[in-house]
Motif scaffolding. Structure first.
Motif, short mmCIF file in Angstrom:
data_model
loop_
_atom_site.label_atom_id
_atom_site.label_comp_id
_atom_site.label_asym_id
_atom_site.label_seq_id
_atom_site.Cartn_x
_atom_site.Cartn_y
_atom_site.Cartn_z
N ALA A 121 0.83 -1.20 0.00
CA ALA A 121 0.00 0.00 0.00
C ALA A 121 0.86 1.26 0.00
O ALA A 121 0.59 2.22 -0.74
CB ALA A 121 -0.93 -0.01 1.21
N ARG A 122 1.91 1.27 0.82
CA ARG A 122 2.79 2.44 0.86
C ARG A 122 3.50 2.63 -0.48
O ARG A 122 3.67 3.76 -0.96
CB ARG A 122 3.81 2.28 1.99
N GLY A 123 3.91 1.52 -1.08
CA GLY A 123 4.56 1.63 -2.38
C GLY A 123 3.63 2.14 -3.46
O GLY A 123 4.03 2.95 -4.31
N LEU A 124 2.39 1.69 -3.45
CA LEU A 124 1.42 2.18 -4.43
C LEU A 124 1.13 3.66 -4.21
O LEU A 124 1.01 4.43 -5.18
CB LEU A 124 0.12 1.37 -4.33
N ALA A 125 1.04 4.09 -2.96
CA ALA A 125 0.82 5.50 -2.68
C ALA A 125 1.98 6.34 -3.21
O ALA A 125 1.78 7.40 -3.82
CB ALA A 125 0.64 5.71 -1.17
N ALA A 126 3.21 5.87 -3.00
CA ALA A 126 4.37 6.59 -3.49
C ALA A 126 4.38 6.66 -5.01
O ALA A 126 4.72 7.70 -5.60
CB ALA A 126 5.65 5.90 -2.99
N GLN A 127 3.99 5.58 -5.66
CA GLN A 127 3.98 5.57 -7.12
C GLN A 127 2.90 6.49 -7.67
O GLN A 127 3.12 7.20 -8.66
CB GLN A 127 3.80 4.15 -7.64
N LEU A 128 1.74 6.48 -7.04
CA LEU A 128 0.67 7.38 -7.48
C LEU A 128 1.09 8.84 -7.32
O LEU A 128 0.76 9.68 -8.16
CB LEU A 128 -0.60 7.09 -6.70
N LEU A 129 1.81 9.14 -6.25
CA LEU A 129 2.31 10.51 -6.07
C LEU A 129 3.26 10.88 -7.20
O LEU A 129 3.16 11.95 -7.81
CB LEU A 129 3.02 10.63 -4.73
N ALA A 130 4.21 9.99 -7.50
CA ALA A 130 5.19 10.27 -8.55
C ALA A 130 4.52 10.45 -9.90
O ALA A 130 4.93 11.31 -10.70
CB ALA A 130 6.22 9.15 -8.61
N GLU A 131 3.51 9.66 -10.18
CA GLU A 131 2.83 9.75 -11.47
C GLU A 131 2.09 11.07 -11.65
O GLU A 131 1.92 11.55 -12.77
CB GLU A 131 1.85 8.58 -11.62
N ASP A 132 1.65 11.66 -10.54
CA ASP A 132 0.88 12.91 -10.59
C ASP A 132 1.66 14.08 -10.00
O ASP A 132 1.06 15.06 -9.57
CB ASP A 132 -0.43 12.74 -9.82
#
Length: 488
Positions: free
Chosen positions: A443-454
């Protein structure tokens, strides 16, 4: 057992207070997105069992939108109330499972709220159906978004950063529809990328004369029959006991090994370091750990074995591998073993699961593209292992990786959070001891990736932010004092 006056209502109030004091769940912060007028989910989870629920809760707490899709009716996700046949879980009752660090979310808290501390102290292991009830409560108390009776038809990654999911809505007569998500997680359990494995010769038998341990069947249907059980693991004991308790005339356990394993070696590596760091170990060490566990095998639980052996008509045949079976003219099965033929009326294969993409047509678009361990890693001499070789070679956040870079755009947006991840990620994608660690890390990794993408959008949002901290009248500008030179 008596129910304390506080009960579940008090426990649920305690949990809600804990969440409130920790400011959870966070507000949604990922920019909402649509595609051709259709909603795009931040994340979509396939599978509403323990792993899917724990991951959905972790993502929700981080303010990431997620939705679970499961093919089963509500409350019957996973094996607990359907195909599992053990009387109790095999794990110690003290393990916190999917509680995510919240004492009020543990099975123990749920149990004590209803039956009291004395009942907990007297409990040996967690009854299987009670675990199913606990997971139903877990889903309800956290308000997780689960869509039941949704059959996944296809997973189709796109080059535009989205994954298309094709479903049939079995609640609506099989109506076909599509879902778009930025990331998809396959929380599909023990048979996550395949299904039950049986030898080819078993498939040649009439279908009504055999079953796999993971199939739905009733022990009462075996009343008066001679049943042959292939295997000596936990599922074999559960299947044999179910047949015996259903009234089978005789049950023969055909066990390949000359002796049952006595020690669960996996417990010897059950520590926080393995939960947090297995995924980062060198490949050679990952292989060595998992291959050793495969070779040593896991013994059936003490209680499960006694559940079988207490029946006088249960027969343990050690050192008895099975080479084939056929149906005689009189309808009786002839089971060929290393000790000679055995007559039986029904055969139960407790032969485990294997990664077999051909059993999962919903993954047909990605199956040829996924890189497996055998595509880049050669097993050390003497440590060949077909199960490990066929495992997907996952990235740090459980993501599939392509055999050929660039050949399947978007493949890395699909995550394998199920048993097939064990070689790449350890036991964090399905086992009760590590499920919270795995769910929270993903979950933390997905949150970090979503931040980077946007990131551009988030920076722009920061620059537009205009909520004042000060109104401008909180102070009075002062007259700056005159500076006087020091006198000689």
């Amino acid at each position: 057992m008596t129910t304390p006056s506080s009960g579940l209502a008090a426990l649920e109030a305690r949990l809600q207070q804990d969440l409130q004091q920790l400011c959870l769940p966070a507000k949604r912060w990922v920019p909402a997105r649509t595609e051709a007028g259709a909603e795009v989910l931040d994340t979509a989870i396939i599978g509403g069992g323990m792993a899917g629920l724990a991951l959905a809760a972790s993502l929700t707490h981080l303010g990431v939108q997620t939705r679970i899709f499961d093919r089963s009716p509500a409350g019957f996700e996973g094996p607990w109330a359907t195909t599992a046949r053990m009387e109790t879980l095999r794990s110690p009752k003290e393990l916190t499972g999917p509680a995510l660090g919240f004492a009020a979310l543990t099975f123990r808290a749920w149990f004590e709220a209803q039956f009291g501390a004395d009942a907990w102290a007297a409990l040996d292991k967690i009854p299987r159906l009670q675990w199913a009830d606990y997971l139903r409560w877990y889903r309800a108390v956290l308000g997780l978004d689960v869509r039941n009776r949704q059959s996944l038809l296809a997973v189709l990654p796109r080059a535009n950063g989205l994954v298309q999911l094709d479903f049939a809505d079995d609640e609506d007569g099989g109506r076909a529809y599509q879902v778009l998500a930025r990331h998809v997680v396959l929380a599909t359990g023990r048979d996550g990328l395949g299904g039950p494995w049986v030898p080819d010769w078993v498939k040649a038998l009439p279908g009504e004369r055999w079953a796999h341990s993971s199939d739905v069947w009733d022990g009462a249907s075996l009343k008066g029959l001679r049943v042959a059980v292939i295997g000596g693991g936990a599922s074999a004991m559960d299947a044999a006991a179910t047949a015996l308790e259903g009234g089978a005339a005789r049950v023969d356990l055909l066990i390949r090994r000359p002796d049952l394993p006595r020690v669960n070696k996996g417990k010897g590596a059950g520590n926080p370091g393995m939960a947090q760091g297995f995924w980062s170990l060198p490949d050679e060490w990952k292989w060595r750990f998992r291959h050793y566990i495969n070779v040593q095998q896991v013994p059936p639980p003490h209680g499960s074995t006694l559940r079988v052996s207490r029946h006088a008509n249960a027969h343990f045949h050690l050192g008895t591998p099975v080479s084939g079976a056929s149906q005689r003219a009189d309808g009786v099965l002839r089971v060929d073993t290393a000790k000679g033929p055995l007559a039986a009326d029904f055969l139960i294969c407790c032969t485990g699961f294997r990664t077999d993409w051909s059993l999962r047509p919903e993954f047909a678009a990605i199956a040829p593209q996924v890189r497996l361990w055998q595509d880049r890693f050669a097993a050390p001499e003497g440590e060949d292992d077909a199960e490990l070789s066929e495992s997907p070679d996952l990235g740090p956040l459980y993501e599939f990786q392509p055999k050929t870079p660039g050949a399947c755009p978007g493949l890395e947006r699909i995550r394998c959070f199920n048993y097939a991840a064990a070689l790449s990620q350890g036991a964090s994608a399905g086992d009760i001891p590590q499920i919270s660690d795995g769910a929270q890390r993903l979950a933390r990794g997905l949150a970090a990736q979503l931040l980077a993408e946007d990131v551009e959008s988030h920076f722009a949002a920061m620059t537009r932010f205009s909520e004042p901290e000060l109104d401008g009248d909180e102070w009075t500008p002062a007259t700056f004092p005159a500076y006087e030179e020091q006198q000689p």
